[in-house]
Design a protein around this motif. Structure first.
Motif, mmCIF file in Angstrom:
data_model
loop_
_atom_site.group_PDB
_atom_site.id
_atom_site.type_symbol
_atom_site.label_atom_id
_atom_site.label_comp_id
_atom_site.label_asym_id
_atom_site.label_seq_id
_atom_site.Cartn_x
_atom_site.Cartn_y
_atom_site.Cartn_z
ATOM 1 N N GLY A 153 0.795 -1.219 0.000
ATOM 2 C CA GLY A 153 0.000 0.000 0.000
ATOM 3 C C GLY A 153 0.826 1.267 0.000
ATOM 4 N N VAL A 154 2.143 1.137 -0.161
ATOM 5 C CA VAL A 154 3.047 2.287 -0.186
ATOM 6 C C VAL A 154 3.636 2.438 -1.588
ATOM 7 C CG1 VAL A 154 5.304 3.109 0.614
ATOM 8 C CG2 VAL A 154 3.612 2.282 2.259
ATOM 9 N N GLU A 155 3.671 3.658 -2.101
ATOM 10 C CA GLU A 155 4.266 3.921 -3.412
ATOM 11 C C GLU A 155 5.751 4.195 -3.212
ATOM 12 O OE1 GLU A 155 5.605 5.152 -7.003
ATOM 13 O OE2 GLU A 155 5.540 6.664 -5.429
ATOM 14 N N SER A 156 6.585 3.428 -3.900
ATOM 15 C CA SER A 156 8.010 3.392 -3.602
ATOM 16 C C SER A 156 8.722 4.705 -3.867
ATOM 17 C CB SER A 156 8.671 2.274 -4.411
ATOM 18 O OG SER A 156 10.036 2.166 -4.110
ATOM 19 N N ASP A 157 8.478 5.326 -4.992
ATOM 20 C CA ASP A 157 9.259 6.506 -5.373
ATOM 21 C C ASP A 157 8.866 7.762 -4.611
ATOM 22 O OD1 ASP A 157 10.666 4.955 -7.112
ATOM 23 O OD2 ASP A 157 9.708 5.705 -8.941
ATOM 24 N N SER A 158 7.605 7.877 -4.241
ATOM 25 C CA SER A 158 7.137 9.099 -3.583
ATOM 26 C C SER A 158 7.001 8.964 -2.077
ATOM 27 C CB SER A 158 5.781 9.521 -4.155
ATOM 28 O OG SER A 158 4.773 8.597 -3.778
ATOM 29 N N GLY A 159 6.846 7.729 -1.586
ATOM 30 C CA GLY A 159 6.571 7.543 -0.173
ATOM 31 C C GLY A 159 5.121 7.775 0.194
ATOM 32 N N ALA A 160 4.259 7.900 -0.807
ATOM 33 C CA ALA A 160 2.834 8.125 -0.544
ATOM 34 C C ALA A 160 2.183 6.846 -0.034
ATOM 35 C CB ALA A 160 2.123 8.591 -1.813
ATOM 36 N N GLN A 161 1.213 7.000 0.844
ATOM 37 C CA GLN A 161 0.375 5.893 1.267
ATOM 38 C C GLN A 161 -0.834 5.841 0.339
ATOM 39 O OE1 GLN A 161 -0.162 6.791 5.501
ATOM 40 N NE2 GLN A 161 1.293 5.175 5.979
ATOM 41 N N LEU A 162 -0.962 4.738 -0.389
ATOM 42 C CA LEU A 162 -2.004 4.624 -1.406
ATOM 43 C C LEU A 162 -3.361 4.296 -0.812
ATOM 44 C CD1 LEU A 162 0.144 2.645 -3.996
ATOM 45 C CD2 LEU A 162 -0.396 5.090 -4.028
ATOM 46 N N ASN A 163 -3.384 3.868 0.432
ATOM 47 C CA ASN A 163 -4.628 3.591 1.151
ATOM 48 C C ASN A 163 -4.601 4.262 2.511
ATOM 49 O OD1 ASN A 163 -4.060 0.888 -0.528
ATOM 50 N ND2 ASN A 163 -6.281 1.038 -0.200
ATOM 51 N N ASP A 164 -5.773 4.629 3.001
ATOM 52 C CA ASP A 164 -5.897 5.039 4.391
ATOM 53 C C ASP A 164 -5.962 3.786 5.261
ATOM 54 O OD1 ASP A 164 -5.994 7.746 3.717
ATOM 55 O OD2 ASP A 164 -8.175 7.679 3.419
ATOM 56 N N GLY A 165 -5.552 3.925 6.498
ATOM 57 C CA GLY A 165 -5.699 2.832 7.443
ATOM 58 C C GLY A 165 -4.717 1.697 7.281
ATOM 59 N N LEU A 166 -3.565 1.945 6.662
ATOM 60 C CA LEU A 166 -2.545 0.903 6.560
ATOM 61 C C LEU A 166 -1.957 0.607 7.936
ATOM 62 C CD1 LEU A 166 -0.676 2.086 3.337
ATOM 63 C CD2 LEU A 166 -2.248 0.149 3.538
ATOM 64 N N PRO A 167 -1.543 -0.640 8.179
ATOM 65 C CA PRO A 167 -0.985 -0.973 9.498
ATOM 66 C C PRO A 167 0.387 -0.364 9.708
ATOM 67 C CG PRO A 167 -0.864 -2.870 8.031
ATOM 68 C CD PRO A 167 -1.644 -1.823 7.307
ATOM 69 N N ARG A 168 0.810 -0.367 10.958
ATOM 70 C CA ARG A 168 2.166 0.033 11.322
ATOM 71 C C ARG A 168 3.016 -1.216 11.468
ATOM 72 N NH1 ARG A 168 2.420 5.344 12.778
ATOM 73 N NH2 ARG A 168 4.462 5.015 13.736
ATOM 74 N N TYR A 169 4.310 -1.068 11.200
ATOM 75 C CA TYR A 169 5.230 -2.203 11.206
ATOM 76 C C TYR A 169 6.311 -1.997 12.257
ATOM 77 C CZ TYR A 169 2.875 -3.555 6.933
ATOM 78 O OH TYR A 169 1.917 -3.931 6.031
ATOM 79 N N ASP A 170 6.796 -3.113 12.766
ATOM 80 C CA ASP A 170 7.904 -3.064 13.706
ATOM 81 C C ASP A 170 9.250 -3.090 12.996
ATOM 82 O OD1 ASP A 170 6.430 -3.453 16.413
ATOM 83 O OD2 ASP A 170 5.597 -4.997 15.102
ATOM 84 N N LEU A 171 9.269 -3.648 11.786
ATOM 85 C CA LEU A 171 10.510 -3.796 11.026
ATOM 86 C C LEU A 171 10.183 -3.816 9.546
ATOM 87 C CD1 LEU A 171 13.587 -4.508 10.892
ATOM 88 C CD2 LEU A 171 12.902 -6.917 11.011
ATOM 89 N N THR A 172 10.992 -3.120 8.750
ATOM 90 C CA THR A 172 10.886 -3.166 7.295
ATOM 91 C C THR A 172 12.233 -3.598 6.743
ATOM 92 O OG1 THR A 172 9.184 -1.443 7.220
ATOM 93 C CG2 THR A 172 10.429 -1.838 5.199
ATOM 94 N N LEU A 173 12.212 -4.618 5.891
ATOM 95 C CA LEU A 173 13.433 -5.191 5.332
ATOM 96 C C LEU A 173 13.546 -4.792 3.866
ATOM 97 C CD1 LEU A 173 13.078 -8.739 6.909
ATOM 98 C CD2 LEU A 173 14.539 -6.863 7.713
ATOM 99 N N ALA A 174 14.425 -3.836 3.577
ATOM 100 C CA ALA A 174 14.643 -3.389 2.198
ATOM 101 C C ALA A 174 15.452 -4.447 1.454
ATOM 102 C CB ALA A 174 15.389 -2.061 2.191
ATOM 103 N N LEU A 175 15.031 -4.782 0.265
ATOM 104 C CA LEU A 175 15.685 -5.826 -0.515
ATOM 105 C C LEU A 175 16.609 -5.222 -1.569
ATOM 106 C CD1 LEU A 175 12.681 -8.286 -1.062
ATOM 107 C CD2 LEU A 175 14.380 -8.260 0.788
ATOM 108 N N GLY A 176 17.899 -5.468 -1.431
ATOM 109 C CA GLY A 176 18.857 -5.070 -2.463
ATOM 110 C C GLY A 176 19.351 -3.648 -2.375
#
Length: 462
Positions: A153-176
């Motif tokens: 639900g996140v747009e990669s290049d802009s950082g926009a949230q494409l939906n309201d009400g997305l959950p929060r995360y404890d960890l995000t693992l960027a690939l590459g």
């Protein structure tokens, strides 16, 4: 630039992966690298507890199947929830290798860790209502949530949230490689800790990178106060802001800080030299290494005249606060740093006829059009040079959202420039110093305390 520092657009990431494929690495092998690297983090977090992996139809879902298989092999209670069948060859292959439990819905599934592999960096449209409900329900029924590559639900290049009400995360693992969304508001605020999984991508010459911790050097053995750098702070109608900037500057490396003001102030520290000479005469001192104009300058005719004197002097210059609102369109050919907040950035874009949308795009366009080095400050700070270089930063303490902290940042940056650093490097170091000072100052600090904390912060970079 190290490859691991790079921040890539979706197109750049695809090109980097294609370069690996052209060099003989298969898509399946890249998926195994990504999934196995991410599985190590999930394994640590789970600590033997149940894990649910939500897999989508693309290669991000394929990464999820690899993660799930690794955890299954290690004996964890792991279930893959796959509402959509795989649609890429690599994802189908990874699905075929998975030997654990499967489900098509999250009904009744509870666990310690949810791993979100629904959609990755290629997503450009909102999640459907049913997928959003599935993701939200699973996040609510699990104690912790991990996003693989990016939260769905996140747009990669802009950082926009494409939906309201997305959950929060404890960890995000960027690939590459890092993506812009990892360090861009509003999406970055919900990502928790961020870690990078190496899949073999090296330095591809990207213009943008994540700022790396700097290292400072002590003054040379033969240094004296002028050789270390003389900074002139142009005072104005409101002395408090200029004093804040000067106090921070005195602790940020310059050997001598001079406040050019019509009058002193009861709070002026004894170590700060205050000059009430005519501004053009005071600025004529050839020993001045940099000038800061803007904090407390005001907006009246006198302020305009003082800004004009600072602009006319030549040499390294930092423009902040009121100076940015008074600035008229011109092209800078000397080392000049502008430190706008979002409102000031919008005003500068209006001045220069820039129609770009979003902080990073605006800052980059402004730097290219004006010749300014632009430090667009805020909860997500971005630094742009006229030659196209971009630096992003890990977030500083949220306590920085207080009056006067921008004046402190400008004073630090001007001090670093007075020592002889180019505007881009000085600004980058200033962000690190301000963030470290904020950590030292602790909770609920005021700008005066932040300025004093610059001294112990500086010591941590030696």
């Amino acid at each position: 630039m190290r490859g691991s520092d790079s921040v890539l657009t979706v197109a750049e990431m695809r090109a980097a992966e294609q370069a690996l494929i052209d060099g003989g690495t298969s898509v399946d092998e890249l998926m195994q690298r990504a999934g196995r690297g991410a599985a190590e983090w999930v394994w640590r977090i789970a600590s033997g507890r149940p894990v649910t992996v939500l897999c989508g139809p693309g290669n991000n879902g394929g990464d999820g199947y690899v993660i799930a298989q690794v955890l299954h092999e290690r004996g964890l209670d792991v279930v893959v929830v796959a509402p959509i069948e795989p649609r890429t060859d690599a994802a189908r292959n990874a699905r075929g290798l998975y030997r654990g439990g499967m489900a098509t819905s999250g009904e009744g599934r509870r666990g310690a860790v949810l791993v979100d592999c629904l959609f990755g960096s290629g997503l450009t449209r909102p999640l459907s209502d049913d997928l959003l409900a599935l993701l939200g329900g699973l996040a609510a029924s699990h104690g912790q949530a991990v996003a693989v590559d990016l939260p769905s639900g996140v747009e990669s290049d802009s950082g926009a949230q494409l939906n309201d009400g997305l959950p929060r995360y404890d960890l995000t693992l960027a690939l590459g490689a890092w993506k812009f969304a990892h360090w861009t508001m509003p999406s970055s605020a919900a990502m928790g800790a961020r870690r990078l999984i190496d899949i073999g991508i090296g330095d591809i010459g990207a213009a943008a990178s994540l700022s790396a911790r700097p290292r400072f050097e002590p003054p040379a053995p033969d240094a004296h106060k002028y050789r270390r750098g003389l900074l002139a702070v142009v005072g104005g109608a409101m002395p408090g802001a200029a004093l804040l900037a000067a106090q921070a500057a005195m602790r940020a490396g310059a050997g001598n800080v001079r406040l050019l003001a019509d009058h002193s102030h009861p709070a002026t520290p004894a170590a700060l030299v205050v000059s009430d000479a005519r501004l053009d005469e005071a600025l004529g001192d050839e020993r001045i290494g940099a000038v800061l104009a803007g904090p407390g300058l005001g907006r009246d005719d006198a302020a305009k005249a003082r800004l004009a004197a600072a602009l006319a002097r030549g040499g390294p210059l930092v423009l902040d606060a009121e100076a940015l609102g008074l600035l008229e369109r011109q092209v800078f050919t000397r080392e000049t740093l502008a430190t706008p907040h979002e409102g000031e950035l919008a005003k500068l874009c209006e001045t220069y006829g820039i129609s770009a949308q979003g902080k990073r795009a605006q800052a980059r366009a402004l730097a290219e059009a004006s010749g300014l080095t632009v430090l667009a400050k805020g909860p997500d700070t971005v630094l742009c040079a006229p030659d196209g270089r971009v630096r992003l930063f890990a977030p500083g303490p949220s306590w920085l959202s207080a009056a006067g902290t921008g004046d402190v940042l400008a004073g630090i940056a001007a001090s670093r420039m007075a020592t002889g650093l180019p505007a881009f490097e000085a600004a980058e170091q200033a962000v690190w110093l301000q963030h470290e000072a904020a950590r030292i100052a602790g909770a609920a600090f005021i700008a005066d305390e932040l300025a004093h904390a610059v001294k112990p912060a500086y010591a941590r970079f030696l």
